[in-house]
Design an enzyme around this catalytic site. Structure first.
Site, PDB file in Angstrom:
ATOM      1  NE  ARG A  88      -4.055   0.360   2.001  1.00 40.38           N
ATOM      2  CZ  ARG A  88      -5.650  -0.503   2.058  1.00 40.38           C
ATOM      3  NH1 ARG A  88      -4.671  -2.260   1.794  1.00 40.38           N
ATOM      4  NH2 ARG A  88      -6.499  -0.479   1.920  1.00 40.38           N
ATOM      5  NE  ARG A 122     -17.084  -2.046   1.382  1.00 38.76           N
ATOM      6  CZ  ARG A 122     -15.776  -2.031   1.524  1.00 38.76           C
ATOM      7  NH1 ARG A 122     -15.432  -2.593   0.512  1.00 38.76           N
ATOM      8  NH2 ARG A 122     -14.890  -1.559   2.461  1.00 38.76           N
ATOM      9  NE  ARG A 153     -14.528  -2.728   6.083  1.00 39.99           N
ATOM     10  CZ  ARG A 153     -13.068  -2.342   5.170  1.00 39.99           C
ATOM     11  NH1 ARG A 153     -13.221  -3.093   4.861  1.00 39.99           N
ATOM     12  NH2 ARG A 153     -12.025  -1.657   5.175  1.00 39.99           N
TER      13      ARG A 153
HETATM   14  P1  ADP Z   1      -9.906  -1.008   1.122  1.00 45.45           P
HETATM   15  O1  ADP Z   1      -9.377  -1.273   0.396  1.00 45.45           O
HETATM   16  O2  ADP Z   1     -11.426  -0.959   1.456  1.00 45.45           O
HETATM   17  O3  ADP Z   1      -9.720  -0.001   2.248  1.00 45.45           O
HETATM   18  P2  ADP Z   1      -8.960  -3.332   3.453  1.00 45.45           P
HETATM   19  O4  ADP Z   1      -9.598  -3.801   3.815  1.00 45.45           O
HETATM   20  O5  ADP Z   1      -7.692  -3.591   2.115  1.00 45.45           O
HETATM   21  O6  ADP Z   1      -9.646  -2.047   2.730  1.00 45.45           O
HETATM   22  O7  ADP Z   1      -8.139  -2.505   4.978  1.00 45.45           O
HETATM   23  C1  ADP Z   1      -8.959  -1.915   6.217  1.00 45.45           C
HETATM   24  C2  ADP Z   1      -7.773  -0.890   6.262  1.00 45.45           C
HETATM   25  O8  ADP Z   1      -6.514  -2.377   7.150  1.00 45.45           O
HETATM   26  C3  ADP Z   1      -7.217   0.179   5.545  1.00 45.45           C
HETATM   27  O9  ADP Z   1      -7.811   1.141   5.962  1.00 45.45           O
HETATM   28  C4  ADP Z   1      -6.029   0.336   7.234  1.00 45.45           C
HETATM   29  O10 ADP Z   1      -6.106   0.467   8.403  1.00 45.45           O
HETATM   30  C5  ADP Z   1      -5.293  -1.545   7.238  1.00 45.45           C
HETATM   31  N1  ADP Z   1      -4.863  -2.007   5.994  1.00 45.45           N
HETATM   32  C6  ADP Z   1      -4.514  -2.657   5.112  1.00 45.45           C
HETATM   33  N2  ADP Z   1      -3.809  -3.265   4.171  1.00 45.45           N
HETATM   34  C7  ADP Z   1      -3.008  -2.744   4.638  1.00 45.45           C
HETATM   35  C8  ADP Z   1      -2.038  -2.874   4.504  1.00 45.45           C
HETATM   36  N3  ADP Z   1      -0.974  -3.286   3.391  1.00 45.45           N
HETATM   37  N4  ADP Z   1      -0.668  -1.643   5.353  1.00 45.45           N
HETATM   38  C9  ADP Z   1      -1.260  -0.947   6.016  1.00 45.45           C
HETATM   39  N5  ADP Z   1      -2.377  -0.938   6.807  1.00 45.45           N
HETATM   40  C10 ADP Z   1      -3.470  -1.736   6.197  1.00 45.45           C
END
Ligand code: ADP
Ligand code: ZN
Length: 211
Positions: A88, A122, A153
């Site tokens: 990310r 959602r 969520r």
């Molecule tokens: P979305 O893509 O809908 O925002 P995710 O389920 O992928 O949802 O992620 C939800 C939350 O989890 C993010 O907003 C972040 O806080 C955390 N998160 C997920 N993946 C990562 C990552 N690779 N690095 C840091 N935080 C993460």
């Protein structure tokens, strides 16, 4: 085949992830799902992650990278994996390069204007993770696929979504260039059309990439 799924929150990554991993026999690894499971189980990682997730910020890199690095050593990853929500930011991408070989990055581009409503409306299945928009449910509270209970969520609220979109623009979107330069990017356009339409396009490209 080892893939990454890239796209803004609400671009439809989760739905495509399910379809892609089923078709190509890949392990679906969603860092968001891993964090939510940890929160539910009250683990140390869960308690730490919760404060960041609730604010729509990234969980610290050292925690997130360690989780993925470990997960990729499991036997089930030998036949290929699909990373959903990781990397990310640039640091995570550079770390990933040290312990994994990536064949392609499925990037879903989407009109930002659609995302606020999509995310705030959602509803997600507690059992299988399928997501729905509240406007399509006609008051139904269970999943069409598996009968599981639907929930909203906690981070799908206007303030947190605002912050998640900002984090995406500032930290995640630069990964598009990163993987384009490596010749790994596979671009798609997310639309309001049913997920099957986008999946047909993804399938056509991945069938050729398959090894
Ligand atoms: P979305 O893509 O809908 O925002 P995710 O389920 O992928 O949802 O992620 C939800 C939350 O989890 C993010 O907003 C972040 O806080 C955390 N998160 C997920 N993946 C990562 C990552 N690779 N690095 C840091 N935080 C993460
Ligand atoms: Zn379900």
């Amino acid at each position: 085949m080892n893939l990454i799924l890239l796209g803004a929150p609400g671009a439809g990554k989760g739905t495509q992830a399910t379809k892609i991993s089923e078709r190509y026999g890949l392990v679906h690894i969603s860092t968001g799902d891993i964090f939510r499971a940890n929160i539910k189980n009250g683990t140390t990682i869960g308690m730490l992650a919760k404060s960041y997730i609730d604010r729509g910020e990234l969980v610290p890199d050292e925690v997130t990278v360690a989780i993925v690095k470990d997960r990729l050593t499991w036997d089930d990853c030998a036949n290929g994996f699909l990373l959903d929500g990781f990397p990310r930011n640039l640091f995570q991408a550079q770390e990933l390069d040290k312990f994994a070989e990536i064949d392609g990055v499925v990037n879903i581009n989407i009109d930002f204007g659609l995302l606020m409503d999509r995310l705030c409306g959602r509803r997600v299945c507690k059992e299988c993770g399928e997501s729905y928009h509240v406007s399509m449910l006609n008051g139904k509270t269970t999943c069409e696929r598996c009968g599981g209970e639907l929930y909203q969520r906690k981070d799908d609220n206007p303030e947190t979504v605002e912050s998640r979109l900002k984090v995406y623009t500032e930290q995640t979107a630069p990964l598009i260039d990163y993987y384009t330069e490596k010749g790994k990017i596979l671009n798609f356009t997310g639309t309001e059309a049913p997920a099957e339409v986008l999946f047909e396009e993804v399938k056509a490209v991945l069938d050729k990439l398959k090894r």
